[in-house]
Design an enzyme around this catalytic site. Structure first.
Site, mmCIF file in Angstrom:
data_model
loop_
_atom_site.group_PDB
_atom_site.id
_atom_site.type_symbol
_atom_site.label_atom_id
_atom_site.label_comp_id
_atom_site.label_asym_id
_atom_site.label_seq_id
_atom_site.Cartn_x
_atom_site.Cartn_y
_atom_site.Cartn_z
ATOM 1 N N SER A 179 12.402 41.869 -4.757
ATOM 2 C CA SER A 179 12.024 40.485 -4.471
ATOM 3 C C SER A 179 12.471 39.573 -5.615
ATOM 4 O O SER A 179 13.648 39.562 -5.973
ATOM 5 C CB SER A 179 10.519 40.402 -4.207
ATOM 6 O OG SER A 179 10.157 39.117 -3.739
ATOM 7 N N ASP A 277 15.098 39.485 6.398
ATOM 8 C CA ASP A 277 14.076 39.529 5.354
ATOM 9 C C ASP A 277 12.906 38.609 5.717
ATOM 10 O O ASP A 277 13.091 37.420 5.976
ATOM 11 C CB ASP A 277 14.695 39.100 4.033
ATOM 12 C CG ASP A 277 13.718 39.176 2.885
ATOM 13 O OD1 ASP A 277 12.946 38.210 2.719
ATOM 14 O OD2 ASP A 277 13.725 40.190 2.171
ATOM 15 N N HIS A 345 10.338 43.236 3.608
ATOM 16 C CA HIS A 345 10.649 42.588 2.337
ATOM 17 C C HIS A 345 10.298 43.551 1.212
ATOM 18 O O HIS A 345 9.131 43.733 0.882
ATOM 19 C CB HIS A 345 9.868 41.281 2.182
ATOM 20 C CG HIS A 345 10.202 40.529 0.922
ATOM 21 N ND1 HIS A 345 11.447 39.971 0.700
ATOM 22 C CD2 HIS A 345 9.469 40.255 -0.187
ATOM 23 C CE1 HIS A 345 11.458 39.375 -0.487
ATOM 24 N NE2 HIS A 345 10.267 39.541 -1.042
#
Length: 400
Positions: A179, A277, A345
């Site tokens: 991330s 995503d 994600h």
């Protein structure tokens, strides 16, 4: 009785070997203790609230004793004084509020059957407490409030703390992150090589960090505006790649986006990302500001509920992402990617998505197999899944 005693002795020896840096919980998860960077203040390296930065280190062994994997923690960004002040009172802005023990799983696991290529490496998780992907260098104070935007200094202080612990003699190294931490891998990949021996094999990996510079459904540059605020507030521009910022003229903040920065990265780079995503779907493509009437709410909660027009928009987003990634890798033999069609994600630190019997697969390869094949040059790894919903049966973390 002898067998029982032998088992107790073995367990005691195992705990003594691991202590005080790690323990195993009841379900055999590896828990690794926090290490504060005690001399960080000498470098001006502080979390948002002024607390000391930290990391978690689990030592390698055997053939991996001189190999290192560094994993940047993720957790979004703050782009205003208010949001950063709020963040400073949470685990995202202060080590005072962080868990002192972290689970090491997926790419951080020490179990050969769960992490076959990196299980015996020195594995480090860098805790995230600056709000700008370890890239800022500024201070804010107005007489009543004080904020440290010192992500770059945190990165440097942690590296200097690890060098005498063996990183300085690394044979192989992988800089990774998920991330906002995956974005950190893009931002620090070139600099990482400067700390390591010239003979070391150094590569970088980003998991869910390829944040796209794209207009939202209302044709606004919502994400670009957000990034510009982050870069300006934190003083990130001075730490972005100089070649990139020179090519971006008056818009240095664009170099915070991987699609513009990655062509200036010299070490081999691997991109692990979902083409759909979830964070980008909800905050870049369809942020709340672009859908005040909530027409996308059902689609955002369940992709099967998307109408044909919404699905076309999602497929266009996927195409734009693949094009942005592919331009830099079209003629590259050293780069790799694994782009699946999961609404997820972050997939490297969760065991069920990294390497398990039912892990996501593209062309019958798990993420762990693809990354390992790429790092050790066993075979080319440029895997792109077919568009949703054709591979949905292998996905995890689907929404809802």
């Amino acid at each position: 009785m002898m067998n029982v005693n032998a088992v107790l002795v073995a367990i005691t020896l195992a705990l003594l070997t691991c202590a005080p840096r790690c323990i195993y919980s009841d379900d055999q998860r590896l828990l690794v203790n926090m290490t504060l960077v005690r001399n960080a203040s000498a470098f001006g390296a502080f979390c948002l609230d002024g607390s000391l930065p930290a990391y978690h280190l689990h030592r390698g062994f055997g053939g991996g004793a001189r190999n290192w994997l560094l994993q940047f923690e993720g957790g979004g960004w703050c782009n205003s004084i208010k949001s950063c002040l709020d963040r400073a009172n949470t685990r995202r802005g202060s080590t005072r509020y962080m868990s002192k023990w972290e689970v090491f799983s997926g790419i951080l696991s020490n179990n050969a059957s769960l992490n076959p290529d990196f299980y015996n490496w020195n594995r480090v998780k860098l805790r995230y407490c600056d709000g700008a992907s370890f890239a800022g260098d500024a201070v804010y104070k107005n007489g009543t409030s004080l904020l440290y935007f010192r992500g770059q200094k945190i990165w440097e202080a942690i590296m200097l703390d690890l060098l005498p612990k063996g990183l300085g003699q690394a044979r192989k190294a992988l800089l990774s992150g998920s991330s906002a931490g995956g974005l950190s891998s893009f931002l620090h990949c070139n600099n990482f090589t400067k700390y390591l021996p010239s003979t070391a094999s150094v590569k970088c990996l980003s998991d869910a960090g390829f944040f796209l510079d794209k207009r939202d459904i209302s044709s606004n540059h919502t994400m670009r505006s957000f990034v510009k605020d982050v870069v300006s507030l934190h003083g990130v521009d001075k730490n972005l790649d100089e070649n990139c910022t020179a090519s971006s003229l008056n818009f240095p903040e664009l170099c915070f986006f991987p699609q513009y920065a990655m062509k200036f990265i010299t070490p081999p780079f691997f991109i692990l990302n979902s083409a759909y995503d979830v964070y980008q779907f909800h905050h870049i493509l369809v942020p709340p500001s672009a859908d005040p009437q909530g027409h996308w709410n059902r689609c955002k909660l369940n992709p099967a509920a998307c109408n044909p027009q919404q699905l076309n928009t999602l497929q266009e987003f996927r195409r734009d992402m693949i094009v942005a990634m592919g331009l830099s890798y079209k003629y590259s033999r050293r780069g790799g990617f694994f782009i699946n069609s999961c609404f997820a994600h972050g997939q490297s630190e969760s065991q069920d998505t990294w390497f398990a019997a039912d892990s996501p697969r593209v062309h019958n390869r798990t993420i762990a197999e693809a990354v390992g094949d790429w790092y050790f040059s066993r075979r080319a790894t440029k895997e792109i899944d077919c568009p949703y919903p054709c591979r949905s049966t292998t996905c995890h973390n689907l929404i809802p």
